[in-house]
Design an enzyme around this catalytic site. Sequence first.
Site, PDB file in Angstrom:
ATOM      1  N   GLY A   1       0.846  -1.193   0.000  1.00 59.52           N
ATOM      2  CA  GLY A   1       0.000   0.000   0.000  1.00 59.52           C
ATOM      3  C   GLY A   1       0.876   1.236   0.000  1.00 59.52           C
TER       4      GLY A   1
ATOM      5  N   GLY B   1       3.916   0.559   2.416  1.00 61.61           N
ATOM      6  CA  GLY B   1       4.818  -0.498   1.966  1.00 61.61           C
ATOM      7  C   GLY B   1       5.364  -0.235   0.567  1.00 61.61           C
TER       8      GLY B   1
ATOM      9  N   HIS C   1     -16.469   6.382  10.861  1.00 67.77           N
ATOM     10  CA  HIS C   1     -16.599   7.488   9.908  1.00 67.77           C
ATOM     11  C   HIS C   1     -18.057   7.891   9.786  1.00 67.77           C
ATOM     12  CE1 HIS C   1     -16.259   9.872   6.318  1.00 67.77           C
ATOM     13  NE2 HIS C   1     -14.960   9.705   6.286  1.00 67.77           N
TER      14      HIS C   1
ATOM     15  N   SER D   1     -17.009  10.113   0.785  1.00 75.13           N
ATOM     16  CA  SER D   1     -15.878  10.903   1.277  1.00 75.13           C
ATOM     17  C   SER D   1     -16.311  12.074   2.156  1.00 75.13           C
ATOM     18  CB  SER D   1     -15.090  11.445   0.097  1.00 75.13           C
ATOM     19  OG  SER D   1     -14.204  12.429   0.543  1.00 75.13           O
TER      20      SER D   1
ATOM     21  N   ARG E   1     -14.468  13.687  12.863  1.00 81.27           N
ATOM     22  CA  ARG E   1     -15.256  12.490  12.591  1.00 81.27           C
ATOM     23  C   ARG E   1     -15.914  11.890  13.815  1.00 81.27           C
ATOM     24  NH1 ARG E   1     -11.203   9.700   8.193  1.00 81.27           N
ATOM     25  NH2 ARG E   1     -11.716  11.235   6.608  1.00 81.27           N
TER      26      ARG E   1
ATOM     27  N   LEU F   1      -3.202   9.057   4.461  1.00 78.81           N
ATOM     28  CA  LEU F   1      -2.382   8.985   3.252  1.00 78.81           C
ATOM     29  C   LEU F   1      -1.061   9.699   3.511  1.00 78.81           C
ATOM     30  CD1 LEU F   1      -5.118   9.675   0.536  1.00 78.81           C
ATOM     31  CD2 LEU F   1      -4.348   7.500   1.474  1.00 78.81           C
TER      32      LEU F   1
HETATM   33  C1  LIG Z   1     -12.807   3.810   1.775  1.00 84.80           C
HETATM   34  C2  LIG Z   1     -11.634   4.503   2.404  1.00 84.80           C
HETATM   35  C3  LIG Z   1     -11.340   5.812   2.083  1.00 84.80           C
HETATM   36  C4  LIG Z   1     -10.265   6.469   2.675  1.00 84.80           C
HETATM   37  N1  LIG Z   1     -10.014   7.766   2.331  1.00 84.80           N
HETATM   38  C5  LIG Z   1      -8.943   8.392   2.865  1.00 84.80           C
HETATM   39  C6  LIG Z   1      -8.633   9.730   2.488  1.00 84.80           C
HETATM   40  O1  LIG Z   1      -9.315  10.356   1.682  1.00 84.80           O
HETATM   41  N2  LIG Z   1      -7.542  10.299   3.035  1.00 84.80           N
HETATM   42  C7  LIG Z   1      -6.744   9.644   3.920  1.00 84.80           C
HETATM   43  O2  LIG Z   1      -5.754  10.221   4.358  1.00 84.80           O
HETATM   44  N3  LIG Z   1      -7.015   8.377   4.282  1.00 84.80           N
HETATM   45  C8  LIG Z   1      -8.093   7.736   3.783  1.00 84.80           C
HETATM   46  N4  LIG Z   1      -8.371   6.445   4.159  1.00 84.80           N
HETATM   47  C9  LIG Z   1      -7.431   5.723   5.020  1.00 84.80           C
HETATM   48  C10 LIG Z   1      -6.237   5.252   4.200  1.00 84.80           C
HETATM   49  O3  LIG Z   1      -6.650   4.882   2.919  1.00 84.80           O
HETATM   50  C11 LIG Z   1      -5.539   4.062   4.819  1.00 84.80           C
HETATM   51  O4  LIG Z   1      -5.338   4.257   6.179  1.00 84.80           O
HETATM   52  C12 LIG Z   1      -4.169   3.871   4.180  1.00 84.80           C
HETATM   53  O5  LIG Z   1      -4.290   3.846   2.785  1.00 84.80           O
HETATM   54  C13 LIG Z   1      -3.502   2.624   4.663  1.00 84.80           C
HETATM   55  O6  LIG Z   1      -2.319   2.422   3.934  1.00 84.80           O
HETATM   56  P1  LIG Z   1      -1.291   1.296   4.329  1.00 84.80           P
HETATM   57  O7  LIG Z   1      -0.185   1.390   3.362  1.00 84.80           O
HETATM   58  O8  LIG Z   1      -0.964   1.411   5.767  1.00 84.80           O
HETATM   59  O9  LIG Z   1      -2.088  -0.073   4.171  1.00 84.80           O
HETATM   60  P2  LIG Z   1      -2.908  -0.727   2.947  1.00 84.80           P
HETATM   61  O10 LIG Z   1      -3.053   0.175   1.803  1.00 84.80           O
HETATM   62  O11 LIG Z   1      -4.128  -1.310   3.555  1.00 84.80           O
HETATM   63  O12 LIG Z   1      -1.971  -1.878   2.453  1.00 84.80           O
HETATM   64  C14 LIG Z   1      -1.806  -3.063   3.149  1.00 84.80           C
HETATM   65  C15 LIG Z   1      -0.918  -3.966   2.341  1.00 84.80           C
HETATM   66  O13 LIG Z   1      -0.535  -5.061   3.142  1.00 84.80           O
HETATM   67  C16 LIG Z   1      -0.773  -6.274   2.461  1.00 84.80           C
HETATM   68  N5  LIG Z   1      -1.062  -7.281   3.470  1.00 84.80           N
HETATM   69  C17 LIG Z   1      -1.934  -7.198   4.509  1.00 84.80           C
HETATM   70  N6  LIG Z   1      -1.876  -8.300   5.258  1.00 84.80           N
HETATM   71  C18 LIG Z   1      -0.954  -9.099   4.690  1.00 84.80           C
HETATM   72  C19 LIG Z   1      -0.441 -10.386   5.013  1.00 84.80           C
HETATM   73  N7  LIG Z   1      -0.830 -11.042   6.100  1.00 84.80           N
HETATM   74  N8  LIG Z   1       0.477 -10.914   4.188  1.00 84.80           N
HETATM   75  C20 LIG Z   1       0.918 -10.255   3.087  1.00 84.80           C
HETATM   76  N9  LIG Z   1       0.479  -9.016   2.760  1.00 84.80           N
HETATM   77  C21 LIG Z   1      -0.446  -8.464   3.554  1.00 84.80           C
HETATM   78  C22 LIG Z   1      -1.884  -5.985   1.509  1.00 84.80           C
HETATM   79  O14 LIG Z   1      -1.844  -6.892   0.436  1.00 84.80           O
HETATM   80  C23 LIG Z   1      -1.548  -4.565   1.087  1.00 84.80           C
HETATM   81  O15 LIG Z   1      -0.607  -4.583   0.056  1.00 84.80           O
HETATM   82  C24 LIG Z   1      -9.465   5.789   3.592  1.00 84.80           C
HETATM   83  C25 LIG Z   1      -9.744   4.475   3.922  1.00 84.80           C
HETATM   84  C26 LIG Z   1     -10.848   3.844   3.363  1.00 84.80           C
HETATM   85  C27 LIG Z   1     -11.203   2.474   3.835  1.00 84.80           C
END
Ligand SMILES: Cc1cc2nc3c(=O)[nH]c(=O)nc-3n(C[C@H](O)[C@H](O)[C@H](O)COP(=O)(O)OP(=O)(O)OC[C@H]3O[C@@H](n4cnc5c(N)ncnc54)[C@H](O)[C@@H]3O)c2cc1C
Lengths: 258, 640
Positions: free
Chosen positions: B44, B47, B268, B286, B333, B444
Amino acid sequence: MNLTLQVWRQPGPEADGGLKEYQASDISPDMSFLEMLDVVNERLIEAGDLPIAFDHDCREGICGSCGMMINGVAHGPSKATATCQLHMRSFRDGDTIVIEPWRARAFPVIRDLVVNRGALDRIIAAGGFISAPTGSAQDANAIPVSKQDSDAAMDAAACIGCGACVAACPNGSASLFTGAKISHLGLLPQGQPERFRRALNMVTQMDLENFGHCTLFGECQEACPKQISIDVISRMNRDFLRAAVTAPSDRAASGGDG
Amino acid sequence: MSIELNARIPAGPLAAKWDKHRFEMKLVNPANKRKYTIIVVGSGLAGGAAAATLSELGYNVRCYCYQDSPRRAHSIAAQGGINAAKNYQNDGDSIQRLFYDTIKGGDFRAREANVYRLAQISVNIIDQCVAQGVPFAREYGGLLANRSFGGAQVSRTFYARGQTGQQLLLGAYQALEKEIAKGGVTMFPRAEMLDLIVVNGRARGIVVRDELTGRIEPHLADAVVLATGGYGNVFYLSTNAKGCNATAIWRAHKRGAAFANPCYTQIHPTCIPVAGEHQSKLTLMSESLRNDGRVWVPKRKEDVGKNPTDIPEQDRDYYLERKYPSFGNLSPRDIASRAAKEACDEGRGVGPGGRGVYLDFADAIKRLGEDRIRERYGNLFEMYERITAENPYKVPMRIYPAVHYTMGGLWVDYNLMSTIPGLHVAGEANFSDHGANRLGASALMQGLADGYFVLPNTIGDYLASTRLESVSADAPDVKAAVADVEKRTRTLLGINGKRTVASLHRELGRIMWEYCGMARDAGGLKKALELIPQLREEFWRDVRIPGAGTELNQTLEHAGRVADFLELGELMCRDALHREESCGGHFRTEHQTPDGEALRDDEHFAYVAAWEWQGEGKPQQLNKEPLVYENIKLSQRSYK
Ligand SMILES: Cc1cc2nc3c(=O)[nH]c(=O)nc-3n(C[C@H](O)[C@H](O)[C@H](O)COP(=O)(O)OP(=O)(O)OC[C@H]3O[C@@H](n4cnc5c(N)ncnc54)[C@H](O)[C@@H]3O)c2cc1C
Ligand code: FES
């Protein structure tokens, strides 16, 4: 509503597959298509059968995981809608629905409705980026970008990489996908330095994978859940041609360090 | 035994800490970087950015995700935007203000030094993303546009239509693919991390199950990064993608990593309400919609069944504008969610089951015209119509709060390292920057700050200052970890009971939502603490997982995740029970001000609760990291 499903079942990549019939009874029109499959799967498990495998994740039409041929149409009957966003109210009580995986040479079936779309990642790896290592950027407002260019770039960048364009194309071409990335980056000033090299390397990679050639049927843009216009293909062809003429030495260097 | 929680916050004035720290950290000689292997679990924002950047620096990176492509990580779904203290609008923003807003938004439960660094780095993120070709919204003059988000009175949110997360993730993904092509990153899609390998007290690898073949293998490295996202799916229904899970961080917790503030969850306020029992996930609308939409319910219960357009102005209660005049519809929120719940609890909710409030665009459409509204929110309106079959240009949207984000996560120090040396945690998976409530558009920002700018520096320092012995796949600790995973998989497949994984997951979700959701009290939490172990016992006795372990088996994958949620849910309730105060997303009904706002207890609870695993069947031990505020005066949050 009560529906009859004919679903492609295939236990593994090498195994034979075929359509199997299932009854989907008591389905609410408010369910999404995948929620309908969830219900069918829970019933299959309860009955001691194997559930239908399908890819899905966000269920919001943005991650590009889901995708199946529904009555022969990629992502089903609703325009500009990914399978996960399709709702059962688009069907009528008593309908028979045929559900199959993406059909394309470049997307081998893994199991049931799950296919391997790794070729799309490899096309991006061949050049679908702007080389801007972390830390090397100037102030974000230093390069103004006209709203028009930026909007057009965004239209192309909306691609979710689901592969519906490939599945819908009679030739199994990935031109809409590839053209969308070439257009997104090629429309922006930041994308200019690598523009032709990018087109050359991505198109070359696309040809190396098992995708067919584009003969401008236009089925891809009809199937695209993000309504990406076939214009991106013309742009790709223009950039590719120019690259092929002006930068033959780049071709030899392709396949990676782009 | 109690672990040491040393946050390793650099000394010196707040604004100079990060700079000073970067100077003091040890560097790895460029020629040596290639010799180090770093595992990054997750592709994500956190990562993907970390893997690409570490590879650019010259490290040997292995990156994992459970989807078929790294581009599909859940970050892709973020809609609204990303904050940065650019002050392009000249409306009084600054690093100090973003820092203050974030601490205050988090209800004074986050670490000052981390949040300040986040605000500082925010400006570099936007530069980096634009350079990669992220098509942020622009004005006619060609410069970047901004919008406002909740909890702020300045306009500092950058966005790409309603697809900001998608565009930011594609930027990181493209950088990642560039590095894959160069050979610096090896990508493992459809791979699930099922355990952490710890050798001599240091994280040295992970156990991975290949989802296609079922093969379970150790993958070894010199350092491990978990960027595996949030655990909102413990509630079954949430705005998270279906595959989001706690497995990676939970297994690391069971290997010794402390879990911080598990009960801090964000609900939310603007999601599409539940339509029925079949509901498999909830869709977010949103927060940016609250820039132009007005939230209301009928003043009188009798009017809830009426057509909203037939309810005259004087019979509507725009409750956010009434209760919080200075922030109005843009209140944070947690506050907006609770206010919606209160209105519905009073019987004034609309739609099926009375669990909904209106988000009305009629005034904005009158003021700006339908075209402007379409330009701003077109894709969100379409999404709403596709799901509900109602046209929000004509009738107000119906919305209701839903689980969205988890502020809790693995405890990390200033370097983003957990209590296991060598195990780093980034993005939503750590607990770091949002305290008890995250402001919109800040996740983000945090994910990219961690991935692009923090970890690539701090991991170098760890590697340069640590002597690592070589570890082979047949070392006893490695073999034992693999054997554990194999055994667990066999056990799951062998139960062959009667209940589906989904039905057990739904039941857990109902318990969590009822007792550990928007409002919590001691009685309910104690009840949940009885119900969850019972359900867990039932799971291990009666779950049915058809198919084999040596092939693609999505039910098995789901079962493993639910098994972990069944343990994590209990810890969340225990944390919520112990925290005898209300703060941010954690609202204990016993602790509220006379007008119903969250009542903190700074004297007793100004700390991070870091829970330490004690072994199967034993309750975790609580460790406390005191929160010291040197630059900000703690005050009661007021958005009035
Ligand atoms: C609908 C929605 C809208 C949002 N809008 C906003 C916004 O407008 N602004 C904002 O700032 N935030 C927003 N957020 C929050 C934000 O999107 C997330 O908190 C953020 O993107 C998380 O990023 P991350 O890289 O931590 O994890 P993620 O993007 O969740 O990535 C997790 C990664 O880990 C991998 N993974 C997980 N478990 C395992 C495992 N056991 N083994 C191997 N791989 C694994 C997955 O495959 C993925 O690649 C929103 C969230 C949602 C749900
Ligand atoms: S599940 Fe993500 S696009 Fe359909």
